[in-house]
Write a protein that holds these residues in place. Structure first.
Motif, PDB file in Angstrom:
ATOM      1  N   PHE A  49      10.824  -4.134 -14.767  1.00  7.60           N
ATOM      2  CA  PHE A  49      10.352  -4.833 -13.583  1.00  7.60           C
ATOM      3  C   PHE A  49      11.553  -5.398 -12.830  1.00  7.60           C
ATOM      4  CE2 PHE A  49       8.637  -9.069 -11.962  1.00  7.60           C
ATOM      5  CZ  PHE A  49       8.114  -8.521 -10.791  1.00  7.60           C
ATOM      6  N   GLY A  50      11.660  -5.056 -11.539  1.00  7.54           N
ATOM      7  CA  GLY A  50      12.758  -5.539 -10.711  1.00  7.54           C
ATOM      8  C   GLY A  50      12.567  -5.075  -9.282  1.00  7.54           C
ATOM      9  N   TYR A  51      13.448  -5.527  -8.405  1.00  9.15           N
ATOM     10  CA  TYR A  51      13.258  -5.315  -6.969  1.00  9.15           C
ATOM     11  C   TYR A  51      14.323  -4.384  -6.412  1.00  9.15           C
ATOM     12  CZ  TYR A  51       9.956  -9.106  -7.532  1.00  9.15           C
ATOM     13  OH  TYR A  51       8.892  -9.866  -7.954  1.00  9.15           O
ATOM     14  N   ASN A  52      13.880  -3.237  -5.907  1.00 11.87           N
ATOM     15  CA  ASN A  52      14.766  -2.232  -5.319  1.00 11.87           C
ATOM     16  C   ASN A  52      15.104  -2.594  -3.881  1.00 11.87           C
ATOM     17  OD1 ASN A  52      12.348  -0.839  -6.957  1.00 11.87           O
ATOM     18  ND2 ASN A  52      14.275   0.110  -7.581  1.00 11.87           N
ATOM     19  N   ILE A  53      15.968  -1.816  -3.279  1.00 11.92           N
ATOM     20  CA  ILE A  53      16.432  -2.110  -1.933  1.00 11.92           C
ATOM     21  C   ILE A  53      15.329  -1.976  -0.885  1.00 11.92           C
ATOM     22  CG2 ILE A  53      17.213   0.256  -1.408  1.00 11.92           C
ATOM     23  CD1 ILE A  53      19.681  -1.058  -0.062  1.00 11.92           C
ATOM     24  N   SER A  54      14.323  -1.127  -1.166  1.00 12.55           N
ATOM     25  CA  SER A  54      13.238  -0.900  -0.211  1.00 12.55           C
ATOM     26  C   SER A  54      12.050  -0.285  -0.933  1.00 12.55           C
ATOM     27  CB  SER A  54      13.717   0.029   0.915  1.00 12.55           C
ATOM     28  OG  SER A  54      12.687   0.298   1.834  1.00 12.55           O
ATOM     29  N   ASP A  65      17.837   3.886 -10.494  1.00 11.27           N
ATOM     30  CA  ASP A  65      17.951   2.424 -10.562  1.00 11.27           C
ATOM     31  C   ASP A  65      17.561   1.912 -11.939  1.00 11.27           C
ATOM     32  OD1 ASP A  65      18.735   2.332  -7.909  1.00 11.27           O
ATOM     33  OD2 ASP A  65      16.824   1.559  -7.150  1.00 11.27           O
ATOM     34  N   GLY A  66      16.507   2.479 -12.496  1.00  9.45           N
ATOM     35  CA  GLY A  66      16.025   2.033 -13.802  1.00  9.45           C
ATOM     36  C   GLY A  66      15.150   0.800 -13.741  1.00  9.45           C
ATOM     37  N   TYR A  67      14.737   0.416 -12.543  1.00  7.93           N
ATOM     38  CA  TYR A  67      13.836  -0.726 -12.385  1.00  7.93           C
ATOM     39  C   TYR A  67      12.992  -0.525 -11.125  1.00  7.93           C
ATOM     40  CZ  TYR A  67      17.481  -2.288  -9.104  1.00  7.93           C
ATOM     41  OH  TYR A  67      18.400  -2.357  -8.084  1.00  7.93           O
ATOM     42  N   GLY A  68      11.908  -1.308 -11.022  1.00  4.79           N
ATOM     43  CA  GLY A  68      11.044  -1.200  -9.866  1.00  4.79           C
ATOM     44  C   GLY A  68       9.977  -2.267  -9.872  1.00  4.79           C
ATOM     45  N   GLN A  69       9.302  -2.427  -8.719  1.00  2.35           N
ATOM     46  CA  GLN A  69       8.175  -3.348  -8.591  1.00  2.35           C
ATOM     47  C   GLN A  69       6.921  -2.529  -8.320  1.00  2.35           C
ATOM     48  OE1 GLN A  69       7.394  -2.817  -5.457  1.00  2.35           O
ATOM     49  NE2 GLN A  69       9.156  -2.922  -4.137  1.00  2.35           N
ATOM     50  N   CYS A  70       5.872  -3.178  -7.843  1.00  4.60           N
ATOM     51  CA  CYS A  70       4.591  -2.477  -7.722  1.00  4.60           C
ATOM     52  C   CYS A  70       4.692  -1.188  -6.916  1.00  4.60           C
ATOM     53  CB  CYS A  70       3.525  -3.396  -7.121  1.00  4.60           C
ATOM     54  SG  CYS A  70       3.942  -4.091  -5.503  1.00  4.60           S
ATOM     55  N   ASN A  71       5.317  -1.260  -5.739  1.00  7.53           N
ATOM     56  CA  ASN A  71       5.348  -0.097  -4.855  1.00  7.53           C
ATOM     57  C   ASN A  71       6.291   0.994  -5.336  1.00  7.53           C
ATOM     58  OD1 ASN A  71       3.513  -1.315  -2.976  1.00  7.53           O
ATOM     59  ND2 ASN A  71       5.202  -2.597  -2.277  1.00  7.53           N
ATOM     60  N   THR A  72       7.450   0.618  -5.822  1.00 12.33           N
ATOM     61  CA  THR A  72       8.409   1.633  -6.250  1.00 12.33           C
ATOM     62  C   THR A  72       8.028   2.234  -7.605  1.00 12.33           C
ATOM     63  OG1 THR A  72       9.854  -0.176  -7.007  1.00 12.33           O
ATOM     64  CG2 THR A  72      10.347   0.816  -4.870  1.00 12.33           C
ATOM     65  N   GLY A 134      -1.514  -1.681 -13.962  1.00 17.22           N
ATOM     66  CA  GLY A 134      -0.886  -2.373 -15.086  1.00 17.22           C
ATOM     67  C   GLY A 134       0.495  -1.874 -15.446  1.00 17.22           C
ATOM     68  N   VAL A 135       1.007  -0.899 -14.692  1.00 19.28           N
ATOM     69  CA  VAL A 135       2.318  -0.305 -14.947  1.00 19.28           C
ATOM     70  C   VAL A 135       3.472  -1.184 -14.459  1.00 19.28           C
ATOM     71  CG1 VAL A 135       2.554   0.936 -12.748  1.00 19.28           C
ATOM     72  CG2 VAL A 135       3.497   1.945 -14.842  1.00 19.28           C
ATOM     73  N   ILE A 136       3.186  -2.242 -13.711  1.00 20.57           N
ATOM     74  CA  ILE A 136       4.235  -2.968 -12.976  1.00 20.57           C
ATOM     75  C   ILE A 136       5.216  -3.693 -13.882  1.00 20.57           C
ATOM     76  CG2 ILE A 136       4.676  -4.740 -11.240  1.00 20.57           C
ATOM     77  CD1 ILE A 136       1.793  -4.132 -10.179  1.00 20.57           C
ATOM     78  N   LEU A 137       4.734  -4.439 -14.869  1.00 22.68           N
ATOM     79  CA  LEU A 137       5.608  -5.281 -15.691  1.00 22.68           C
ATOM     80  C   LEU A 137       5.900  -4.620 -17.032  1.00 22.68           C
ATOM     81  CD1 LEU A 137       4.026  -8.821 -15.162  1.00 22.68           C
ATOM     82  CD2 LEU A 137       5.707  -7.627 -13.748  1.00 22.68           C
ATOM     83  N   ASP A 138       7.185  -4.532 -17.381  1.00 23.22           N
ATOM     84  CA  ASP A 138       7.536  -4.018 -18.706  1.00 23.22           C
ATOM     85  C   ASP A 138       7.101  -5.026 -19.767  1.00 23.22           C
ATOM     86  OD1 ASP A 138      10.359  -5.600 -19.426  1.00 23.22           O
ATOM     87  OD2 ASP A 138      10.109  -5.206 -17.280  1.00 23.22           O
TER      88      ASP A 138
END
Length: 240
Positions: A49-54, A65-72, A134-138
């Motif tokens: 779980f983390g925030y990408n550039i867009s 990146d190895g991380y993402g939030q809901c949309n990515t 439910g995929v959003i948070l590791d």
């Protein structure tokens, strides 16, 4: 059906990194249910779980990146599923920013838009659609939040979570819907065949300056906060 399997600029599933991953994990060798479960668990737990550039970056970049939030994470999940022959679509929403409190704090929280663009993946199995939010948070991140809030058994809002069952949220998939932020939804934009089509019509409510600040300052602060929580080094009790 072709619309739910096609490749796009954002769903770039023929990219070598995505093809290599699908081959290495042998996902195509599983039956449909285990194929989806394997890909779902990978995106949930091995993509932090983390925030990408867009929001609208391609799946191959999210994997890198190895991380993402809901949309990515939704983008990467869709691309991997399509690469493995599983039809899917995206459902767009907005959510109240309250569920991000803690991950984003102070002045940055106050300045962030009240409604945040949100999405989840819907996967088609035997003519039925299943929702995979439910995929959003590791699990390592979610487990740390649960440990720090062990007195909370029901509704929890903050740090990327908004659920009525914080003790045991429905994040495991086996022919069911999964959720972790759904209680924060306040607007429904409907379903789209691809994230490309979704982002043509809907964007985060940020002007050029706000977008620059988010990309270059705020998201790094948020990622540091999230990593600190995951490692048990930083925690702010948002209930006080």
């Amino acid at each position: 059906m072709e619309n739910y399997l096609k490749e796009t600029k954002i769903l770039d599933y023929t990219h070598p990194s995505i093809q290599e991953l699908v081959e290495r994990r042998q996902w195509k060798d599983f039956d449909t249910t285990y194929r989806i479960k394997g890909i779902y668990n990978f995106v949930r737990d091995e993509i932090k779980f983390g925030y990408n550039i867009s929001d609208d970056i391609p799946a191959s970049q999210i994997l890198k990146d190895g991380y993402g939030q809901c949309n990515t994470k939704a983008t990467l999940l869709m691309a991997l599923l399509r690469a493995a022959g599983i039809p899917n679509r995206i459902h767009g929403f907005t959510i109240d920013k309250a569920l991000q409190k803690g991950a984003i704090t102070g002045i940055w929280y106050k300045l962030s838009p009240q409604n945040i663009l949100h999405s989840w993946v819907e996967v088609l199995v035997d003519e039925q659609w299943y929702f995979l939010e439910g995929v959003i948070l590791d699990k390592s991140y979610l487990t740390k939040l649960q440990e720090e809030n062990s007195d909370c058994k029901t509704t929890f809002c903050g740090y990327g979570v908004y659920t009525d069952n914080f003790e045991n949220p429905p994040i495991e998939w086996s022919l069911n819907n999964t959720f972790i932020q759904d209680k924060g939804i306040n607007q429904d934009f409907g379903v789209f065949d691809t994230p490309d089509g979704f982002y043509v019509k809907h964007r985060q409510k940020l002007n050029k300056i706000e977008r620059f600040v988010f990309r270059n300052i705020v998201r790094h602060i948020m990622n540091n906060n999230v990593e600190g929580i995951r490692n048990g080094k930083t925690y702010t009790n948002i209930k006080n």
